[in-house]
Design a protein around this motif. Structure first.
Motif, PDB file in Angstrom:
ATOM      1  N   LEU A 171       3.295   5.125  -5.851  1.00 21.20           N
ATOM      2  CA  LEU A 171       4.079   3.762  -5.694  1.00 21.20           C
ATOM      3  C   LEU A 171       5.253   4.178  -4.787  1.00 21.20           C
ATOM      4  N   GLN A 180       6.493   2.921  -1.439  1.00 20.93           N
ATOM      5  CA  GLN A 180       7.563   1.714  -1.295  1.00 20.93           C
ATOM      6  C   GLN A 180       8.507   2.341  -0.153  1.00 20.93           C
ATOM      7  N   HIS A 222       5.103  -4.501  -6.568  1.00 20.28           N
ATOM      8  CA  HIS A 222       3.790  -4.153  -7.576  1.00 20.28           C
ATOM      9  C   HIS A 222       3.489  -5.167  -8.606  1.00 20.28           C
ATOM     10  N   CYS A 223       2.321  -5.494  -8.580  1.00 19.64           N
ATOM     11  CA  CYS A 223       1.770  -6.754  -9.286  1.00 19.64           C
ATOM     12  C   CYS A 223       0.648  -6.224 -10.138  1.00 19.64           C
ATOM     13  N   ASP A 266      -3.669  -3.558 -11.771  1.00 15.51           N
ATOM     14  CA  ASP A 266      -2.517  -3.565 -10.707  1.00 15.51           C
ATOM     15  C   ASP A 266      -2.677  -3.217  -9.463  1.00 15.51           C
ATOM     16  N   ILE A 302      -0.639  -2.792  -5.465  1.00 15.15           N
ATOM     17  CA  ILE A 302       0.661  -2.973  -4.836  1.00 15.15           C
ATOM     18  C   ILE A 302       0.474  -3.887  -3.476  1.00 15.15           C
ATOM     19  N   THR A 332      -3.000   2.963  -5.906  1.00 13.43           N
ATOM     20  CA  THR A 332      -2.684   4.316  -6.199  1.00 13.43           C
ATOM     21  C   THR A 332      -4.040   4.844  -6.804  1.00 13.43           C
ATOM     22  N   MET A 343      -4.423   3.331 -10.185  1.00 11.80           N
ATOM     23  CA  MET A 343      -4.814   1.748 -10.037  1.00 11.80           C
ATOM     24  C   MET A 343      -6.192   1.800  -9.673  1.00 11.80           C
TER      25      MET A 343
END
Length: 79
Positions: free
Chosen positions: A9, A13, A25-26, A33, A35, A49, A52
């Motif tokens: 993440l 970012q 990030h949701c 989850d 991104i 990721t 994720m």
């Protein structure tokens, strides 16, 4: 489009920050989850990721999807 990437993440970012692009990030209803990575703040890609991606694959397994659809069928429709 959900894309699994070999990045954290923080690394994702950093790219967004460098380019001035929105990165969020949701959670998708607690199932997994993602991104949200907004290329040029216009085109959204869902990046995963490695961690994720595992959760996403588990949530999207055929058996889980059948269970989810069965739950939806038993839920009363909202008016």
């Amino acid at each position: 489009m959900a894309i699994s990437v070999p990045a954290s993440l923080e690394e994702i970012q950093a790219v967004g920050d460098r380019e001035g692009w929105r990165v969020l990030h949701c959670s998708r209803d607690g199932l997994f989850d993602v991104i949200e990575f907004w290329v040029e703040n216009r085109l959204m890609l869902e990046l995963l990721t490695p961690a994720m991606a595992i959760t996403y694959q588990e949530a999207m397994a055929p058996k889980k999807l059948v269970e989810f659809m069965e739950q939806l069928a038993m839920t009363p429709a909202h008016v």
